[in-house]
Write an enzyme that holds these catalytic residues in place. Structure first.
Site, PDB file in Angstrom:
ATOM      1  N   HIS A   1       0.811  -1.214   0.000  1.00 54.48           N
ATOM      2  CA  HIS A   1       0.000   0.000   0.000  1.00 54.48           C
ATOM      3  C   HIS A   1       0.847   1.268   0.000  1.00 54.48           C
ATOM      4  CE1 HIS A   1       0.437  -0.181   4.491  1.00 54.48           C
ATOM      5  NE2 HIS A   1       0.441   1.120   4.364  1.00 54.48           N
TER       6      HIS A   1
ATOM      7  N   SER B   1       4.520   2.332   8.277  1.00 56.73           N
ATOM      8  CA  SER B   1       4.147   1.223   7.412  1.00 56.73           C
ATOM      9  C   SER B   1       5.324   0.830   6.525  1.00 56.73           C
ATOM     10  CB  SER B   1       2.962   1.616   6.525  1.00 56.73           C
ATOM     11  OG  SER B   1       1.785   1.667   7.273  1.00 56.73           O
TER      12      SER B   1
ATOM     13  N   ASP C   1       0.060  -7.533   1.161  1.00 56.94           N
ATOM     14  CA  ASP C   1       0.510  -6.161   1.426  1.00 56.94           C
ATOM     15  C   ASP C   1       2.023  -6.068   1.529  1.00 56.94           C
ATOM     16  OD1 ASP C   1       0.390  -3.478   1.790  1.00 56.94           O
ATOM     17  OD2 ASP C   1      -0.455  -3.526   3.812  1.00 56.94           O
TER      18      ASP C   1
END
Length: 488
Positions: free
Chosen positions: A111, A220, A142
């Site tokens: 992402h 992230s 992901d």
């Protein structure tokens, strides 16, 4: 609120098989980096003093490793507009974290680089940003791998080693570049849960590990370090019948799960039957609540065993059918849903004729109705997106998404958001099939049958002329998306 953790070593080979639903984003996750198919010995608990020392040691080690391994990623992305599929949304800039692994590669979240048009990477203490190429992407798990050709970037960079799945109460440190700052941040925590969890990005149900500390936005893609190895990758998370066994002739010592629906395109459709009881998967017994043993007195849902299998790999399934036990072999393959859950890094498909805009239904289209899309999007389309299974390969659910008003289509605007079923009495399979049927029409009138017994009838010659006029009026460069142009 705690944060989560996910399994990654077996997911790195491929990332393309999972299941899907969609809920609200609630927490941050990180992916565990080890395979779970191992033997684990019982571990005795540690004293609070030892735990405290280990936590401090982990924090110190994480900081030392991070300086020459963890990087900041700058992504310029442009997402498609599913309501106006011939154009993109505004360009946006996002930031995330990543870390160096063996082979001069950088591991991060999918992402972080989804729908990218340009990616730059900066290492700690360096003002220079280096151009990066997205080498591989696994949206279901992901994860993404970046490569940088500039040899100067790799001077002094050290790869991090992937470690094992952490045990409960083990100390970890999540490292990354949080939003609003350019310096490395380290967040300490301990493992509080290990179980399959739904990932928000790919809507897949895969292994995750929860820690008792919040992870800052921007982290992230950063590593979760345990000791001197990576235990996971920080990422996004999504925020019955006790008497049934008597009916299916289960013995008192039998446990398992009931088969209620089978995807017609899967190999399991040729092997399993509705109302079969799955007793075990690859020799691992399945409990009545759908869980299987995991490590030291832990339990996880059995679909984790399925997600750890590779494409075209066989699985042995023991079932109870009509009161008799059988052992069956099933070839596991990723199956595309009737309505795609996500469509990253590709443009949406569309076809326009006489101002009628046709598209294949996708969940990203429904997401255009806002964060509460489940309640605000058309109810029937939403239910089909979440529950219907494909009946044949390459099948799509084609809808009339909108009507670009013109004299040729006046009165048909109220039929928007309905499913298209037939063109000139021929049932359509997908959007490309609809295009072919429309453009090969050899009759004076074109008939479109929609759900609810609604019908659109157009003078074909007049409609073809009107199409060019409508496209010019709305400044739409083409009557169809690039993928349909390639099939002409």
């Amino acid at each position: 609120m705690g944060s989560f953790v996910r399994i990654a070593r077996n997911l790195l080979w491929s990332s393309f098989c999972s299941q899907s639903l969609s809920k609200n984003v609630s927490q941050q996750l990180f992916t565990s980096s080890a395979s779970v198919f191992k033997s684990y010995k019982f571990r005795y608990g540690r004293t609070p003093v030892r735990k405290h020392r280990e936590a401090n040691a982990t924090h110190t080690t994480a900081v030392e490793l991070a300086f020459n391994s963890v990087v900041k990623i700058f992504t310029v992305s442009c997402s498609p507009n599913y309501l106006l599929p011939w154009q993109n949304k505004s360009q946006r800039e996002t930031m995330g974290s990543g870390f160096v692994i063996l082979g001069r590669k950088i591991l991060t979240n999918a992402h972080v680089v989804a729908d990218h048009s340009f990616v730059l990477v900066r290492k700690h203490g360096c003002p220079t940003k280096y151009r990066a190429e997205v080498k591989a992407v696994g949206h279901e798990c992901d994860l993404a791998i970046l490569v940088i050709e500039n040899k100067e970037f790799w001077d002094g960079m050290n790869p991090l080693e992937l470690g094992d799945v952490p045990f409960l109460q083990e100390a970890v440190a999540v490292v990354g570049y949080p939003q609003g700052g350019d310096n490395i941040s380290v967040t300490k925590g301990v493992v509080s849960r290990v179980e399959p969890t739904q990932y928000v990005h790919g809507a897949s149900q895969l292994m995750a590990i929860q820690i008792d500390a919040a992870i800052n936005p921007g982290n992230s893609g950063g590593p979760a370090i345990m000791g001197s190895k990576v235990a996971g990758v920080a990422f996004q998370n999504l925020s019955g019948a006790e008497n049934i066994g008597n009916h299916f002739s289960m013995l008192p010592d039998m446990t398992g799960v009931l088969v209620s629906k089978i995807n017609p395109l899967s190999d399991a459709y040729k092997v399993l039957k509705k109302d079969d009881i799955i007793l075990s998967f690859d020799g691992v017994p399945i409990a009545n609540d759908g869980t299987v043993p995991f490590r030291n007195r832990e339990r996880i849902t059995f679909d984790h065993l399925v997600s750890m299998k590779k494409t075209n790999e066989k699985a042995l399934v023991r079932i109870l059918r009509d009161g008799q036990e059988q052992e069956l072999s099933i070839i596991l393959q990723p199956i595309q849903p009737l309505v795609p859950v996500h469509q990253f890094d590709k443009l949406p498909s569309y076809y326009i004729f006489a101002g009628l805009v046709f598209i294949p239904l996708t969940q990203p289209y429904l997401h255009e109705y806002g964060e509460d899309w489940y309640n605000t999007s058309p109810r029937r389309l939403c239910e089909r997106a979440l529950r219907e299974l494909p009946k044949k390969a390459n099948q799509q659910l084609v809808i009339l998404s909108q009507v670009l008003m013109d004299d040729i289509n006046a009165g048909y605007e109220r039929l928007a958001e309905l499913q298209v079923l037939k063109v000139n009495e021929t049932e359509i399979d997908n959007l490309e099939h609809l295009r072919q049927l429309v453009e090969s029409c050899n009759t004076e009138f074109l008939r479109l049958d929609l759900e609810d017994d609604r019908v659109i009838v157009l003078n074909y010659g007049t409609a073809k002329i009107a199409t060019s006029r409508i496209l010019k009026r709305h400044r739409i460069p083409s009557s169809m998306s690039v993928d349909l142009l390639d099939t002409e």
